[in-house]
Structure formats: structure tokens, C-alpha cells
Design a protein around this motif. Structure first.
Motif, short mmCIF file in Angstrom:
data_model
loop_
_atom_site.label_atom_id
_atom_site.label_comp_id
_atom_site.label_asym_id
_atom_site.label_seq_id
_atom_site.Cartn_x
_atom_site.Cartn_y
_atom_site.Cartn_z
N ASN A 124 -113.91 53.74 24.29
CA ASN A 124 -112.68 54.87 24.74
C ASN A 124 -111.30 53.34 24.44
N TYR A 125 -111.16 53.12 23.78
CA TYR A 125 -110.21 52.13 23.15
C TYR A 125 -109.88 51.12 24.12
N HIS A 126 -111.09 50.34 24.26
CA HIS A 126 -111.08 48.74 25.10
C HIS A 126 -110.98 48.62 24.60
N GLY A 127 -109.95 47.04 25.25
CA GLY A 127 -109.11 46.11 25.27
C GLY A 127 -110.19 44.57 23.88
N ASN A 128 -110.92 44.79 24.54
CA ASN A 128 -112.08 43.85 23.80
C ASN A 128 -112.39 44.52 22.50
N ARG A 129 -111.98 45.61 22.10
CA ARG A 129 -112.11 46.04 20.87
C ARG A 129 -111.05 45.59 19.28
N VAL A 130 -110.09 45.76 19.84
CA VAL A 130 -108.81 45.68 19.13
C VAL A 130 -108.87 44.03 18.43
N LEU A 131 -108.27 45.14 17.33
CA LEU A 131 -108.18 43.68 15.64
C LEU A 131 -107.07 42.88 15.65
N GLY A 132 -106.16 44.00 15.89
CA GLY A 132 -104.55 43.22 16.01
C GLY A 132 -103.77 44.62 16.29
N GLU A 133 -102.75 44.42 17.32
CA GLU A 133 -101.42 45.28 17.06
C GLU A 133 -100.26 45.26 16.15
N GLY A 134 -99.05 46.61 16.22
CA GLY A 134 -98.12 46.29 14.81
C GLY A 134 -97.20 46.94 15.36
N GLY A 135 -96.04 47.09 14.29
CA GLY A 135 -94.84 47.90 14.39
C GLY A 135 -95.60 49.45 15.33
N GLN A 136 -96.35 50.11 14.16
CA GLN A 136 -97.17 51.79 13.80
C GLN A 136 -97.74 51.85 15.28
N GLY A 137 -98.80 50.52 15.47
CA GLY A 137 -100.09 51.21 16.67
C GLY A 137 -101.07 50.16 16.58
#
Length: 204
Positions: A30-43
Motif C-alpha cells: 500500500n505504497y509503504h515508505g520503506n519501499r520508496v526508491l526515491g522522489e522527484g519532481g514528477q513523483g
């Protein structure tokens, strides 16, 4: 509502695997924070393994305004037409959500940007490797501009859009503001996009 979003987000796109929103919610916890690769301007990008055991990167767009939807559809259409070892492979997409989702192959060594700006003594970023990367970037751009059935101009070539795989081979990414050019079209009028210093000379 899902059918309406599916149509708005380019549901007539062919040759691309379509994922359901439930499949990708499950894949990302459910789009958990520990699965995040990185964040950019688009998403935001998420790393996850699909049911068939393939590791992928899932890109979730931030804003679902019309311009972003157009960029999303453009990226899907362009990547579905490109088959090149130095272009990141689009595995599929999800079109039935408010914020569209793209599923790419996972590229393990991240962005070129981090190797240029965050030097690591354990892994010296040699001139030999830099030249190899420069050669591969120029080769894939030559292909896109001159050898593809319909020429494609990326319009945003920069180190944050150049990924490196486990062998440090180039994987060009982020085709959201790219544009296809019909070969016999002599004039093109459109809004110039992308940082000026990175704009394709041919396109400019």
C-alpha cells in the motif's frame, strides 16, 4: 470511476501489460515508505517484486492534472515503441487510478548523478567508465534521433535521467516530455521544454 480513469489515462494503448490497482497496492505494501526508491519532481519510485518474481520499479505520479496525464500517456506510447538495450524497459502500467502508475525494470545502480557528485573511495568513478557511459548515451541518442522508425527527441538529457545497471551500462529514462517527429515533417511548432543546457541541439 475506474473505467473512466482508465479511458482518460490512455486505455487504448496497446502492447503494454496492464496492472490492476490492487496488484500494485499489494506489491508496494500500500505504497509503504520503506519501499520508496526515491522522489522527484514528477513523483515517487517504489522498488518491489511482482508475483512472478521479477523485481521492478513502480513510478507513482504526484499530480493528476491534464499536463501530467499527457506526459504520462506520452511516456507510455514512446516506451512501447522503443526496443534498445540502453533504454529503460517499460514492463507495464496501471490506468485505473486517479494518479497513473508506470512499472519499469529495476535498474540496480541508480542514477549517474550520484556517481558524479558523491565520490566514493570504495568505488572510484574512473575516466574509462565515464567515457564508456558517455559513449553509450551518445549511441542511444543517435539511435533515437536517426535509426528509430519515428525519430524521438528526449528533450531532458541530464545525469538524473541516466540510470546504470549492475554492469554500469546506461539505461536512459524519463521520456515524459519527449516528442516524436514525423520524418517528412519540415516544421514543428511546440513549447520548448527541459533545461536549456540539456536541450537536444537538433530539437532546438
Amino acid at each position: 470511476m475506474k473505467q473512466k480513469l482508465f479511458t482518460r489515462n490512455g486505455g487504448n494503448i496497446k502492447k503494454i501489460k496492464l496492472f490492476t490497482s490492487k496488484e500494485l497496492e499489494k506489491a508496494t505494501d500500500n505504497y509503504h515508505g520503506n519501499r520508496v526508491l526515491g522522489e522527484g519532481g514528477q513523483g515517487t519510485g517504489y522498488k518491489r517484486m511482482l508475483l512472478e518474481g521479477r523485481i521492478v520499479a513502480i513510478k507513482k505520479f504526484k499530480i493528476a492534472d491534464e499536463s501530467k496525464i499527457e506526459e504520462f500517456i506520452n511516456e507510455v506510447i514512446l516506451l512501447s515503441q522503443i526496443s534498445h538495450r540502453n533504454v529503460v524497459q517499460l514492463v507495464g502500467c496501471c490506468l485505473e487510478t486517479e494518479v497513473p502508475l508506470l512499472v519499469y525494470e529495476f535498474v540496480s545502480n541508480g542514477y549517474l548523478f550520484q556517481y558524479l557528485h558523491d565520490q566514493n573511495e570504495e568505488f572510484p568513478f574512473t575516466w574509462e567508465l565515464r567515457l564508456l557511459i558517455a559513449f553509450e548515451v551518445s549511441s542511444v541518442l543517435t539511435y533515437l534521433h536517426s535509426a528509430a522508425s519515428v525519430p524521438i527527441y528526449h528533450r531532458d538529457i541530464k545525469s538524473k535521467n541516466i540510470l546504470l545497471d549492475e554492469k554500469f551500462q546506461v539505461k536512459l529514462s524519463d521520456f515524459g516530455i519527449s516528442r516524436s517527429i514525423v520524418v517528412d515533417q519540415t516544421r514543428l511548432t511546440t513549447q520548448v521544454k527541459g533545461p536549456f543546457g540539456y536541450l537536444d541541439p537538433e530539437y532546438f
